[in-house]
Design a protein around this motif. Sequence first.
Motif, PDB file in Angstrom:
ATOM      1  N   THR A 173       0.873  -1.160   0.000  1.00  0.00           N
ATOM      2  CA  THR A 173       0.000   0.000   0.000  1.00  0.00           C
ATOM      3  C   THR A 173       0.913   1.213   0.000  1.00  0.00           C
ATOM      4  O   THR A 173       1.898   1.248   0.739  1.00  0.00           O
ATOM      5  CB  THR A 173      -0.898   0.068   1.251  1.00  0.00           C
ATOM      6  OG1 THR A 173      -1.508  -1.196   1.461  1.00  0.00           O
ATOM      7  CG2 THR A 173      -1.958   1.141   1.108  1.00  0.00           C
ATOM      8  N   HIS A 174       0.603   2.200  -0.835  1.00  0.00           N
ATOM      9  CA  HIS A 174       1.353   3.444  -0.748  1.00  0.00           C
ATOM     10  C   HIS A 174       0.387   4.614  -0.649  1.00  0.00           C
ATOM     11  O   HIS A 174      -0.693   4.609  -1.233  1.00  0.00           O
ATOM     12  CB  HIS A 174       2.358   3.617  -1.896  1.00  0.00           C
ATOM     13  CG  HIS A 174       1.831   3.362  -3.259  1.00  0.00           C
ATOM     14  ND1 HIS A 174       1.904   2.127  -3.863  1.00  0.00           N
ATOM     15  CD2 HIS A 174       1.243   4.181  -4.166  1.00  0.00           C
ATOM     16  CE1 HIS A 174       1.388   2.197  -5.071  1.00  0.00           C
ATOM     17  NE2 HIS A 174       0.975   3.438  -5.276  1.00  0.00           N
ATOM     18  N   PHE A 175       0.790   5.593   0.132  1.00  0.00           N
ATOM     19  CA  PHE A 175      -0.096   6.696   0.516  1.00  0.00           C
ATOM     20  C   PHE A 175       0.771   7.832   1.033  1.00  0.00           C
ATOM     21  O   PHE A 175       2.008   7.773   0.928  1.00  0.00           O
ATOM     22  CB  PHE A 175      -1.082   6.222   1.593  1.00  0.00           C
ATOM     23  CG  PHE A 175      -0.443   5.420   2.701  1.00  0.00           C
ATOM     24  CD1 PHE A 175       0.159   6.043   3.784  1.00  0.00           C
ATOM     25  CD2 PHE A 175      -0.414   4.031   2.642  1.00  0.00           C
ATOM     26  CE1 PHE A 175       0.770   5.303   4.796  1.00  0.00           C
ATOM     27  CE2 PHE A 175       0.192   3.280   3.650  1.00  0.00           C
ATOM     28  CZ  PHE A 175       0.785   3.920   4.725  1.00  0.00           C
ATOM     29  N   HIS A 328      -7.755   8.353   4.218  1.00  0.00           N
ATOM     30  CA  HIS A 328      -6.933   9.090   3.263  1.00  0.00           C
ATOM     31  C   HIS A 328      -6.686   8.274   2.005  1.00  0.00           C
ATOM     32  O   HIS A 328      -6.852   7.050   1.983  1.00  0.00           O
ATOM     33  CB  HIS A 328      -5.602   9.506   3.905  1.00  0.00           C
ATOM     34  CG  HIS A 328      -4.820   8.374   4.492  1.00  0.00           C
ATOM     35  ND1 HIS A 328      -3.694   7.861   3.915  1.00  0.00           N
ATOM     36  CD2 HIS A 328      -5.021   7.632   5.623  1.00  0.00           C
ATOM     37  CE1 HIS A 328      -3.216   6.878   4.657  1.00  0.00           C
ATOM     38  NE2 HIS A 328      -4.007   6.702   5.694  1.00  0.00           N
ATOM     39  N   TRP A 329      -6.279   8.984   0.965  1.00  0.00           N
ATOM     40  CA  TRP A 329      -6.020   8.391  -0.357  1.00  0.00           C
ATOM     41  C   TRP A 329      -4.922   7.331  -0.284  1.00  0.00           C
ATOM     42  O   TRP A 329      -3.958   7.457   0.466  1.00  0.00           O
ATOM     43  CB  TRP A 329      -5.590   9.506  -1.312  1.00  0.00           C
ATOM     44  CG  TRP A 329      -5.050   9.018  -2.621  1.00  0.00           C
ATOM     45  CD1 TRP A 329      -5.750   8.793  -3.770  1.00  0.00           C
ATOM     46  CD2 TRP A 329      -3.685   8.673  -2.920  1.00  0.00           C
ATOM     47  NE1 TRP A 329      -4.913   8.339  -4.765  1.00  0.00           N
ATOM     48  CE2 TRP A 329      -3.642   8.254  -4.269  1.00  0.00           C
ATOM     49  CE3 TRP A 329      -2.500   8.677  -2.185  1.00  0.00           C
ATOM     50  CZ2 TRP A 329      -2.463   7.850  -4.900  1.00  0.00           C
ATOM     51  CZ3 TRP A 329      -1.325   8.277  -2.801  1.00  0.00           C
ATOM     52  CH2 TRP A 329      -1.312   7.867  -4.146  1.00  0.00           C
ATOM     53  N   ALA A 330      -5.065   6.300  -1.112  1.00  0.00           N
ATOM     54  CA  ALA A 330      -4.015   5.289  -1.219  1.00  0.00           C
ATOM     55  C   ALA A 330      -4.092   4.593  -2.564  1.00  0.00           C
ATOM     56  O   ALA A 330      -5.132   4.583  -3.227  1.00  0.00           O
ATOM     57  CB  ALA A 330      -4.133   4.255  -0.095  1.00  0.00           C
ATOM     58  N   SER A 331      -2.985   4.017  -2.944  1.00  0.00           N
ATOM     59  CA  SER A 331      -2.926   3.148  -4.111  1.00  0.00           C
ATOM     60  C   SER A 331      -2.106   1.923  -3.737  1.00  0.00           C
ATOM     61  O   SER A 331      -1.693   1.770  -2.583  1.00  0.00           O
ATOM     62  CB  SER A 331      -2.323   3.871  -5.320  1.00  0.00           C
ATOM     63  OG  SER A 331      -2.441   3.083  -6.493  1.00  0.00           O
ATOM     64  N   TRP A 364      11.234  -5.122  -0.348  1.00  0.00           N
ATOM     65  CA  TRP A 364      10.356  -4.098  -0.904  1.00  0.00           C
ATOM     66  C   TRP A 364       9.973  -3.055   0.148  1.00  0.00           C
ATOM     67  O   TRP A 364       9.792  -1.872  -0.166  1.00  0.00           O
ATOM     68  CB  TRP A 364       9.125  -4.757  -1.502  1.00  0.00           C
ATOM     69  CG  TRP A 364       8.290  -3.871  -2.368  1.00  0.00           C
ATOM     70  CD1 TRP A 364       6.953  -3.624  -2.245  1.00  0.00           C
ATOM     71  CD2 TRP A 364       8.719  -3.122  -3.504  1.00  0.00           C
ATOM     72  NE1 TRP A 364       6.526  -2.775  -3.229  1.00  0.00           N
ATOM     73  CE2 TRP A 364       7.607  -2.445  -4.016  1.00  0.00           C
ATOM     74  CE3 TRP A 364       9.955  -2.950  -4.134  1.00  0.00           C
ATOM     75  CZ2 TRP A 364       7.673  -1.613  -5.135  1.00  0.00           C
ATOM     76  CZ3 TRP A 364      10.035  -2.119  -5.240  1.00  0.00           C
ATOM     77  CH2 TRP A 364       8.904  -1.469  -5.725  1.00  0.00           C
ATOM     78  N   GLY A 365       9.869  -3.477   1.387  1.00  0.00           N
ATOM     79  CA  GLY A 365       9.529  -2.538   2.453  1.00  0.00           C
ATOM     80  C   GLY A 365      10.566  -1.450   2.632  1.00  0.00           C
ATOM     81  O   GLY A 365      10.262  -0.353   3.116  1.00  0.00           O
ATOM     82  N   LYS A 366      11.794  -1.721   2.235  1.00  0.00           N
ATOM     83  CA  LYS A 366      12.850  -0.720   2.352  1.00  0.00           C
ATOM     84  C   LYS A 366      12.663   0.419   1.360  1.00  0.00           C
ATOM     85  O   LYS A 366      13.245   1.493   1.519  1.00  0.00           O
ATOM     86  CB  LYS A 366      14.214  -1.380   2.152  1.00  0.00           C
ATOM     87  CG  LYS A 366      14.555  -2.396   3.231  1.00  0.00           C
ATOM     88  CD  LYS A 366      15.850  -3.147   2.917  1.00  0.00           C
ATOM     89  CE  LYS A 366      16.113  -4.243   3.945  1.00  0.00           C
ATOM     90  NZ  LYS A 366      17.321  -5.046   3.607  1.00  0.00           N
ATOM     91  N   ALA A 367      11.863   0.176   0.311  1.00  0.00           N
ATOM     92  CA  ALA A 367      11.584   1.225  -0.671  1.00  0.00           C
ATOM     93  C   ALA A 367      10.637   2.277  -0.098  1.00  0.00           C
ATOM     94  O   ALA A 367      10.484   3.349  -0.676  1.00  0.00           O
ATOM     95  CB  ALA A 367      10.975   0.612  -1.929  1.00  0.00           C
ATOM     96  N   GLY A 368       9.981   1.973   1.033  1.00  0.00           N
ATOM     97  CA  GLY A 368       9.075   2.920   1.659  1.00  0.00           C
ATOM     98  C   GLY A 368       7.639   2.451   1.661  1.00  0.00           C
ATOM     99  O   GLY A 368       6.889   2.738   2.585  1.00  0.00           O
ATOM    100  N   HIS A 369       7.237   1.718   0.631  1.00  0.00           N
ATOM    101  CA  HIS A 369       5.875   1.214   0.574  1.00  0.00           C
ATOM    102  C   HIS A 369       5.621   0.245   1.727  1.00  0.00           C
ATOM    103  O   HIS A 369       6.519  -0.460   2.162  1.00  0.00           O
ATOM    104  CB  HIS A 369       5.633   0.486  -0.748  1.00  0.00           C
ATOM    105  CG  HIS A 369       6.041   1.277  -1.949  1.00  0.00           C
ATOM    106  ND1 HIS A 369       5.447   2.467  -2.301  1.00  0.00           N
ATOM    107  CD2 HIS A 369       6.997   1.066  -2.881  1.00  0.00           C
ATOM    108  CE1 HIS A 369       6.006   2.938  -3.397  1.00  0.00           C
ATOM    109  NE2 HIS A 369       6.966   2.109  -3.765  1.00  0.00           N
TER     110      HIS A 369
END
Length: 445
Positions: A173-175, A328-331, A364-369
Amino acid sequence: MKMKKKSATLLTTGMALTLALAGCGNGNNNGAASSAPASGSASAPASSQAASAGNGGSAVEITFWNMFGGGEGDFVDQIIKGFNDSQKEVVVKQLRLESNEYYAKLGTALSSGKGPDVAVAHVDRISPFVKAKQIVPVDELASKVGFDLSQITSSNLQSVTYEGKPYAVPLDTHFHMFYYNKDLLKKADLLNEDGTPKLGEMTPEGFEKTLAQIQSKVPDIQALAVNTPYFQEPFLNLYYEAGGDILNADMTKAAINNDKALSVLKFYMDVYKNKYADLNDKNPWDSFSNGKAAFWFGGVWEAGVLLGDASKNIGAMPLPPIFGSQTHWASSHLLIVPSYVSAEKQEASAKFMKYFSEVGGSTWGKAGHVPANANVTASDEYKSLPYRDQFIEAQKTVKFAPQTDKYTTIVTTISESLQNIIFGSESPEDGLKDLEKQINEVLDN
């Protein structure tokens, strides 16, 4: 995602593909990222172990399409290499495409029946693929390879479910998070002893008082950098907080022309009018990163840049409930399998999806998502990353796009209309009325 930085020109209909990538792939500020994408197509080298297996004829080779560039691309390369090294049954070779051409090429591939065996997509882009039966449900494939989809958080799994079937494997999830500059807040007497901001009353008026105090005590900066070039995202964050929806429940009519949307627009226009934010700042993400703004609604994908450098002295927390809630918005990034793929390669793709979620999720979590696999986010490795407890908290209140195959056109229309409003071409009242009409025309066609 971490891709090419976006320009601040007004949005046009021709930018529909770019807008659809927002929130994960085309800029370091709006759901995308910070590094330039890999150009053209680039195949990640398969490991020597997997390659030798492929040469021996025992491995199934699958092609993986994605649009991940820069730092995100590096993480994906690591995941692919890790998968190829971990077994001899499947060899993954990737084709990395430019973000601004990705969906055009993916759409053509799905229509023509020739292209990737597994591909990345965004959650707000798969409805047309599902409607056209161009991608397959993933539940039976997951079962075949021992992949328990219940590991995926319920909000992520629901976001890809159509008529009771999941049509993708959510990766994340990214937001947006609420980033704050501790040094600037200290100058404004708005920093608590624990390093968190003093925000005062959580109402639009109360938040504006906080911004006014920053402006008064630190006058040479923006109190709040607003993502004006891609204003649909900060707008949707607060509109969703207020309980707003883009469409009605059955997605047949626009539901955006209301007092909630009007209140959010008037709030932002007050922020611009009072110079708490610079309406003409074409690179607000840089303004905040460079210490020229105190607050920023920025993506989780910016965590490496903003939180990885201790000298910036930046903190992060979920978006404050300025309009009453923290919705809040998320993709989300997903993995999909096209319908034309053979049964053998579908199963091979499922093995890769399982690995990406269960093992690659930590990388992948290290990318921030925020990884969609709950086992990953519960791990000590993930929790040890800066502010990830705050990220996990914010993930609990996300709102994904409505599941309509017309969303790309709708969000483009929203973006254009909002630009007209904030730059004064239309009043908020007239702009929302026109926006409602335009969205209804899209839905009727």
